[in-house]
Enzyme design. Structure first.
Site, PDB file in Angstrom:
ATOM      1  N   ARG A  94       0.808  -1.207   0.000  1.00  0.00           N
ATOM      2  CA  ARG A  94       0.000   0.000   0.000  1.00  0.00           C
ATOM      3  C   ARG A  94       0.851   1.270   0.000  1.00  0.00           C
ATOM      4  O   ARG A  94       0.532   2.249  -0.692  1.00  0.00           O
ATOM      5  CB  ARG A  94      -0.903  -0.012   1.238  1.00  0.00           C
ATOM      6  CG  ARG A  94      -1.750   1.231   1.430  1.00  0.00           C
ATOM      7  CD  ARG A  94      -2.904   1.262   0.473  1.00  0.00           C
ATOM      8  NE  ARG A  94      -3.679   2.492   0.589  1.00  0.00           N
ATOM      9  CZ  ARG A  94      -4.713   2.791  -0.168  1.00  0.00           C
ATOM     10  NH1 ARG A  94      -5.102   1.950  -1.095  1.00  0.00           N
ATOM     11  NH2 ARG A  94      -5.363   3.911  -0.012  1.00  0.00           N
ATOM     12  N   CYS A 118      -2.258  -5.382   2.633  1.00  0.00           N
ATOM     13  CA  CYS A 118      -3.101  -6.306   3.386  1.00  0.00           C
ATOM     14  C   CYS A 118      -4.573  -6.100   3.052  1.00  0.00           C
ATOM     15  O   CYS A 118      -5.035  -4.967   2.872  1.00  0.00           O
ATOM     16  CB  CYS A 118      -2.898  -6.115   4.891  1.00  0.00           C
ATOM     17  SG  CYS A 118      -1.335  -6.745   5.507  1.00  0.00           S
ATOM     18  N   PRO A 124      -9.326   3.987   0.392  1.00  0.00           N
ATOM     19  CA  PRO A 124      -9.471   4.629  -0.908  1.00  0.00           C
ATOM     20  C   PRO A 124      -8.406   5.680  -1.193  1.00  0.00           C
ATOM     21  O   PRO A 124      -7.940   6.377  -0.297  1.00  0.00           O
ATOM     22  CB  PRO A 124     -10.860   5.257  -0.839  1.00  0.00           C
ATOM     23  CG  PRO A 124     -11.122   5.461   0.616  1.00  0.00           C
ATOM     24  CD  PRO A 124     -10.436   4.318   1.296  1.00  0.00           C
ATOM     25  N   MET A 125      -8.054   5.799  -2.492  1.00  0.00           N
ATOM     26  CA  MET A 125      -7.087   6.794  -2.929  1.00  0.00           C
ATOM     27  C   MET A 125      -7.726   8.154  -3.144  1.00  0.00           C
ATOM     28  O   MET A 125      -7.017   9.125  -3.404  1.00  0.00           O
ATOM     29  CB  MET A 125      -6.418   6.314  -4.216  1.00  0.00           C
ATOM     30  CG  MET A 125      -5.324   5.276  -4.021  1.00  0.00           C
ATOM     31  SD  MET A 125      -3.910   5.917  -3.092  1.00  0.00           S
ATOM     32  CE  MET A 125      -3.277   7.147  -4.237  1.00  0.00           C
ATOM     33  N   ASP A 126      -9.055   8.247  -3.065  1.00  0.00           N
ATOM     34  CA  ASP A 126      -9.691   9.521  -3.382  1.00  0.00           C
ATOM     35  C   ASP A 126      -9.275  10.627  -2.420  1.00  0.00           C
ATOM     36  O   ASP A 126      -9.235  11.805  -2.806  1.00  0.00           O
ATOM     37  CB  ASP A 126     -11.214   9.380  -3.423  1.00  0.00           C
ATOM     38  CG  ASP A 126     -11.809   8.951  -2.095  1.00  0.00           C
ATOM     39  OD1 ASP A 126     -11.152   8.186  -1.371  1.00  0.00           O
ATOM     40  OD2 ASP A 126     -12.939   9.371  -1.786  1.00  0.00           O
ATOM     41  N   ILE A 330     -11.500   2.056  12.203  1.00  0.00           N
ATOM     42  CA  ILE A 330     -10.607   2.499  11.131  1.00  0.00           C
ATOM     43  C   ILE A 330     -10.813   1.668   9.869  1.00  0.00           C
ATOM     44  O   ILE A 330     -11.056   2.198   8.793  1.00  0.00           O
ATOM     45  CB  ILE A 330      -9.135   2.428  11.574  1.00  0.00           C
ATOM     46  CG1 ILE A 330      -8.957   3.191  12.908  1.00  0.00           C
ATOM     47  CG2 ILE A 330      -8.229   2.999  10.494  1.00  0.00           C
ATOM     48  CD1 ILE A 330      -9.281   4.658  12.843  1.00  0.00           C
ATOM     49  N   ARG A 400       6.654  -8.739   6.552  1.00  0.00           N
ATOM     50  CA  ARG A 400       6.467  -7.390   6.030  1.00  0.00           C
ATOM     51  C   ARG A 400       6.627  -6.343   7.125  1.00  0.00           C
ATOM     52  O   ARG A 400       6.968  -5.195   6.830  1.00  0.00           O
ATOM     53  CB  ARG A 400       5.082  -7.243   5.379  1.00  0.00           C
ATOM     54  CG  ARG A 400       4.887  -8.012   4.086  1.00  0.00           C
ATOM     55  CD  ARG A 400       3.540  -7.713   3.464  1.00  0.00           C
ATOM     56  NE  ARG A 400       3.317  -6.270   3.430  1.00  0.00           N
ATOM     57  CZ  ARG A 400       2.244  -5.664   3.930  1.00  0.00           C
ATOM     58  NH1 ARG A 400       1.279  -6.371   4.492  1.00  0.00           N
ATOM     59  NH2 ARG A 400       2.118  -4.359   3.859  1.00  0.00           N
TER      60      ARG A 400
END
Length: 422
Positions: A94, A118, A124-126, A330, A400
């Site tokens: 991410r 994950c 969201p990328m907005d 979250i 990770r």
């Protein structure tokens, strides 16, 4: 595929060194794109996610040299920088989206694949897009890639985020350092990783104020220079190892630990019956007298209880005296560890974003499967206090975010080993 084998072995004792923060380091590394001069990070964690970010930066034309066994990263972006972040790399993590802001600031254009990571819910990328658009970027989504351009460079602006997104705050912060004029970000994230990034950027010549609060002001500058910066302590690794003696008993000193990084978490530990004491070198954690008490937990943005410690806290509460309620605010899909804990005898009821945990006397070892990074370590913690042997599969998630977890736990008395899976 590797597995982790854990056998309950009684109280723990000793010291655990806490690594530099994964999430901070993954944010600091793209900052090298903002300057042609070298950026050197010390106290870097040795993790697969760091290697993935290294690969991504190298694909963009950044020189990255790993020193001192990976604890120092020397980076330089003085050559030709390629503005394309390819799907084959970005899909793995991410945090890869954090090259978007620096590339726009440096080159005025970028093509970045939508990220992976994950599977713990929609991220969201907005929010990122809105923040960078406020600075004058034009961003379109085509065939899974964000195509971002500017007309004459980024411009300072006032922008209020609808949610205090950590990643969007970081992208805005890096992009705004080289924008023309003054930028103000409202409802900014306040996490220690944000403060660490701002501290590093100031060392590079950025003019930033208000980091650690809900409003950050950035005065754009013409250029940034090189710097050397130590990565802040990993508060999530810290909280994870603090839970080990809380679950198993004993007393463990977490070297490099700081109360201010995990204050809300420490409040819940105290309520549950766990002692946390500051020392000259970190934090010492020990069970108080008697069985752990049930407590309720609500995850919130910093300085609230971290979502990245919710799974580990659930492992502790599985054997607490009473009923605990954990509310996840979250990420909407972050109780995937609950069915695996139930395989070990835990009593958990999940309904939407709430989990109700009724403590049992003791968990029992079982074969379990990690579903994400934090879930994987919660199963290991549960196995430390369970009767019999617990085998955790799909531990590639673990690598990770946790540096040599079996070595660190073995050093304080845990019976744990990594084996090659069938």
């Amino acid at each position: 595929m590797d597995q982790i084998m854990v056998t309950g072995n009684g109280p723990l004792s000793g010291q655990v060194p806490i690594a530099g923060a994964k999430n901070a380091c993954l944010t600091l590394m793209p900052a090298t794109l903002l300057s042609e001069e070298p950026l050197t990070l010390t106290n870097a964690p040795r993790l697969s996610d760091i290697r993935t970010m290294t690969t991504l930066l190298q694909s963009l034309g950044v020189e990255v040299t790993s020193l001192q066994g990976g604890k120092v990263l020397a980076m330089a972006s003085h050559g030709t920088i390629t503005p394309v972040a390819d799907y084959d790399i970005v899909r793995k993590m991410r945090a890869s989206n954090l090259v978007l802001g620096p590339l726009l600031a440096r080159l005025g254009h970028a093509v970045v694949s939508l990220p992976g990571g994950c599977a713990i819910g929609a991220r969201p990328m907005d929010i990122h897009i809105d923040a960078l658009t406020a600075l004058g970027a034009e961003i379109d989504l085509r065939e899974g890639y964000l195509h971002a351009t500017t007309k004459g460079g980024l411009r300072g602006a006032v922008h209020e985020m609808r949610f205090a997104s950590v990643g969007a705050t970081e992208n805005f912060l890096m992009a705004a350092t080289l924008a023309k004029g003054t930028s103000v970000l409202k409802n900014a994230a306040r996490e220690p990783e944000i403060v660490d990034l701002a501290t590093c950027l100031r060392k590079m010549g950025a003019q930033i104020a208000g980091d650690g609060t809900g409003t950050i002001e950035i005065q754009g500058v013409d250029r940034l220079h090189g710097a050397t910066h130590p990565v802040v302590t990993d508060r999530i690794e810290l909280g994870t190892y603090m839970l080990a003696p809380a679950i198993c008993g004993g007393e463990v000193e977490c070297l490099g630990g700081r109360i201010d990084l995990v204050a809300a978490f420490c409040e819940k530990l105290d309520a549950a019956g766990v002692s946390v004491t500051e020392t000259p070198r970190g934090l010492t954690v020990a069970q108080k007298n008697g069985r752990i008490r049930a407590v309720d937990v609500v995850t919130e943005p910093f300085p609230g209880f971290p979502t990245d410690l919710q799974a580990q806290m659930m492992a502790l509460l599985c054997t607490a005296d009473g009923v605990s309620v954990l509310e996840e605010r979250i990420f909407e899909n972050r109780f995937m560890h609950a069915p695996e804990l139930m395989r070990m005898g835990a009593r958990i009821e999940v309904q939407g974003g709430t989990a109700r945990v009724t403590g049992v006397d003791r968990l029992k070892g079982a074969p379990v499967m990690a579903t994400d990074l934090r879930a994987s370590v919660s199963l290991i913690l549960a196995g430390l206090a369970a009767q019999g042997e617990t085998v955790v599969s799909r531990v590639y998630h673990l690598d990770r975010g946790y540096e040599r977890v079996e070595e660190k736990l073995s050093a304080i008395g845990a019976k744990i080993e990594r084996v090659s899976g069938k």
